[in-house]
Design an enzyme around this catalytic site. Structure first.
Site, PDB file in Angstrom:
ATOM      1  N   SER A  17       0.807  -1.230   0.000  1.00 18.15           N
ATOM      2  CA  SER A  17       0.000   0.000   0.000  1.00 18.15           C
ATOM      3  C   SER A  17       0.838   1.278   0.000  1.00 18.15           C
ATOM      4  O   SER A  17       0.499   2.220  -0.740  1.00 18.15           O
ATOM      5  CB  SER A  17      -0.967  -0.005   1.181  1.00 18.15           C
ATOM      6  OG  SER A  17      -1.926  -1.011   0.987  1.00 18.15           O
ATOM      7  N   LYS A  66      -9.980  -5.841  10.117  1.00 17.78           N
ATOM      8  CA  LYS A  66     -11.078  -5.267   9.328  1.00 17.78           C
ATOM      9  C   LYS A  66     -12.402  -5.218  10.101  1.00 17.78           C
ATOM     10  O   LYS A  66     -13.219  -4.322   9.873  1.00 17.78           O
ATOM     11  CB  LYS A  66     -11.264  -6.047   8.024  1.00 17.78           C
ATOM     12  CG  LYS A  66     -10.140  -5.795   7.029  1.00 17.78           C
ATOM     13  CD  LYS A  66     -10.387  -6.507   5.717  1.00 17.78           C
ATOM     14  CE  LYS A  66      -9.296  -6.166   4.720  1.00 17.78           C
ATOM     15  NZ  LYS A  66      -9.570  -6.702   3.381  1.00 17.78           N
ATOM     16  N   GLU A  78     -22.649   2.255   3.222  1.00 15.87           N
ATOM     17  CA  GLU A  78     -23.458   1.051   2.971  1.00 15.87           C
ATOM     18  C   GLU A  78     -22.614  -0.174   2.634  1.00 15.87           C
ATOM     19  O   GLU A  78     -22.883  -1.278   3.086  1.00 15.87           O
ATOM     20  CB  GLU A  78     -24.456   1.337   1.843  1.00 15.87           C
ATOM     21  CG  GLU A  78     -25.487   0.232   1.708  1.00 15.87           C
ATOM     22  CD  GLU A  78     -26.257   0.284   0.398  1.00 15.87           C
ATOM     23  OE1 GLU A  78     -25.823   0.985  -0.545  1.00 15.87           O
ATOM     24  OE2 GLU A  78     -27.283  -0.414   0.328  1.00 15.87           O
ATOM     25  N   GLY A 129     -16.677 -16.046   2.858  1.00 22.43           N
ATOM     26  CA  GLY A 129     -16.051 -15.277   3.939  1.00 22.43           C
ATOM     27  C   GLY A 129     -16.169 -13.785   3.676  1.00 22.43           C
ATOM     28  O   GLY A 129     -17.010 -13.330   2.893  1.00 22.43           O
TER      29      GLY A 129
HETATM   30  P1  ATR Z   1     -11.685 -13.878   3.631  1.00 23.90           P
HETATM   31  O1  ATR Z   1     -11.890 -12.661   4.468  1.00 23.90           O
HETATM   32  O2  ATR Z   1     -10.419 -13.885   2.825  1.00 23.90           O
HETATM   33  O3  ATR Z   1     -12.880 -14.221   2.784  1.00 23.90           O
HETATM   34  P2  ATR Z   1     -12.412 -15.834   5.585  1.00 23.90           P
HETATM   35  O4  ATR Z   1     -13.545 -14.987   6.015  1.00 23.90           O
HETATM   36  O5  ATR Z   1     -11.569 -16.499   6.619  1.00 23.90           O
HETATM   37  O6  ATR Z   1     -11.407 -15.061   4.676  1.00 23.90           O
HETATM   38  O7  ATR Z   1     -12.984 -16.956   4.598  1.00 23.90           O
HETATM   39  C1  ATR Z   1     -12.170 -17.901   4.002  1.00 23.90           C
HETATM   40  C2  ATR Z   1     -12.976 -18.613   2.909  1.00 23.90           C
HETATM   41  O8  ATR Z   1     -12.118 -19.525   2.234  1.00 23.90           O
HETATM   42  C3  ATR Z   1     -14.149 -19.424   3.442  1.00 23.90           C
HETATM   43  O9  ATR Z   1     -15.181 -19.379   2.490  1.00 23.90           O
HETATM   44  C4  ATR Z   1     -13.533 -20.828   3.542  1.00 23.90           C
HETATM   45  O10 ATR Z   1     -14.475 -21.888   3.445  1.00 23.90           O
HETATM   46  P3  ATR Z   1     -15.280 -22.406   4.774  1.00 23.90           P
HETATM   47  O11 ATR Z   1     -16.245 -21.320   5.090  1.00 23.90           O
HETATM   48  O12 ATR Z   1     -15.955 -23.634   4.316  1.00 23.90           O
HETATM   49  O13 ATR Z   1     -14.225 -22.620   5.822  1.00 23.90           O
HETATM   50  C5  ATR Z   1     -12.691 -20.832   2.293  1.00 23.90           C
HETATM   51  N1  ATR Z   1     -11.609 -21.843   2.286  1.00 23.90           N
HETATM   52  C6  ATR Z   1     -10.441 -21.826   2.973  1.00 23.90           C
HETATM   53  N2  ATR Z   1      -9.682 -22.902   2.667  1.00 23.90           N
HETATM   54  C7  ATR Z   1     -10.395 -23.637   1.762  1.00 23.90           C
HETATM   55  C8  ATR Z   1     -10.145 -24.850   1.036  1.00 23.90           C
HETATM   56  N3  ATR Z   1      -9.016 -25.552   1.203  1.00 23.90           N
HETATM   57  N4  ATR Z   1     -11.099 -25.278   0.178  1.00 23.90           N
HETATM   58  C9  ATR Z   1     -12.232 -24.582  -0.003  1.00 23.90           C
HETATM   59  N5  ATR Z   1     -12.529 -23.432   0.644  1.00 23.90           N
HETATM   60  C10 ATR Z   1     -11.616 -22.943   1.506  1.00 23.90           C
END
Ligand code: ATR
Length: 272
Positions: A17, A66, A78, A129
């Site tokens: 950044s 965040k 929003e 997520g």
């Molecule tokens: P971000 O803020 O980057 O979205 P997060 O809120 O921690 O991070 O969400 C991570 C996302 O990656 C989630 O959707 C997670 O799936 P789950 O909700 O089922 O845990 C997904 N994720 C992480 N590792 C994964 C993997 N190996 N295969 C599929 N989905 C994965």
């Protein structure tokens, strides 16, 4: 006096950044200084308020703060409200305004920089997520004919579909994607950060014009490799999204929108 801005996160050593905003300041002639602050894990609010009280005008916020930034804000725009998280703060008097530019940065990159229209398109968004929450409103505002969410834990995708309640928005489980075709497939899971592959069938790429990986600088991730092998003509990682969300924040703070194209080109790491 030079206006002060900063990005706050922990760890923060990897951040691009300051370089991005420094480039924007140069190209637009804005007199700003932009630094990186490692926020203490148990003292985020104190670090933000100290920066503000020393004359800081705005901040970018990255992991793991965040959600805390969202809580600290006095006024949430929003997009931040819908995402439940913020990546940009603006200080005005005693007000702390919070916005979230990740989703709009992603849409700008797909539609403007990569030249792929989302209007009328069938879009598959992997994950449920924070990144997906922030992308839903900007994606839906492009009027895709279908926006399908698929997540490893299906109930999280189903909850988002209920919450956003939009006719184009549905969710499917990974194994229900067999036989489904899409124009654009976006990987917004964090799987690539661990060199893992979300369990999507290769069929989802058959008609796809674009496969987009949100992670930046990881080269040909398992997701992009699957898309490439399936013949997807255009592959992209999140470098454009990173620069575009920064440009939105810069415009919000300074009232001037910097040009992004040359910087994206300079920062692009080949997908090999
Ligand atoms: P971000 O803020 O980057 O979205 P997060 O809120 O921690 O991070 O969400 C991570 C996302 O990656 C989630 O959707 C997670 O799936 P789950 O909700 O089922 O845990 C997904 N994720 C992480 N590792 C994964 C993997 N190996 N295969 C599929 N989905 C994965």
């Amino acid at each position: 006096m030079t206006d002060q801005y900063a990005v706050i996160g922990n760890p923060i050593g990897h951040t691009k950044s300051p370089m991005i905003h420094g480039t924007f300041a140069q190209t637009t002639g804005q007199d700003i200084e932009y630094t990186a602050i490692e926020g203490p894990l148990d003292g985020f609010a104190g670090a933000v308020l100290a920066f503000r009280d020393a004359g800081g005008r705005g901040m970018n916020v990255t992991a793991p703060f965040k959600l805390q930034a969202f809580e600290l804000a006095t006024d949430r725009l929003e997009r931040a409200e819908l995402a439940g998280a913020t990546n940009a703060l603006k200080f005005e008097g005693d007000r702390i305004y919070a916005d979230n530019f990740d989703g709009v940065g992603l849409v700008n990159d797909i539609t403007r920089n990569l030249g792929v229209s989302m209007k009328g398109a069938r879009v598959l968004l992997l994950g449920a997520g924070g990144a997906v929450r922030g992308a839903l409103k900007p994606f839906l505002s492009q009027e895709p004919s279908a926006l399908v969410l698929a997540n490893r834990k299906p109930e999280k995708a189903q909850d988002l579909v209920k919450q956003f309640d939009h006719p184009a928005l549905t969710s499917l489980e990974f194994n229900e994607l067999v036989g489904q075709q899409f124009d654009i497939v976006v990987n917004a899971t964090s799987a690539s950060l661990k060199a893992e592959l979300p369990a999507v069938p290769a069929e989802v790429f058959i008609r796809a014009k674009l496969a987009y990986e949100l992670a930046y600088g990881k080269g040909l991730t398992p997701f992009l490799r699957l898309a490439k092998n399936a013949g997807v003509p255009q592959l992209a990682d999140g470098v454009g999204m990173l620069v575009e969300q920064a440009a939105e924040a810069f415009a919000w703070w300074r009232g001037v929108r910097p040009d992004t194209r040359a910087l994206i080109e300079r920062m692009t790491i080949p997908l090999v």
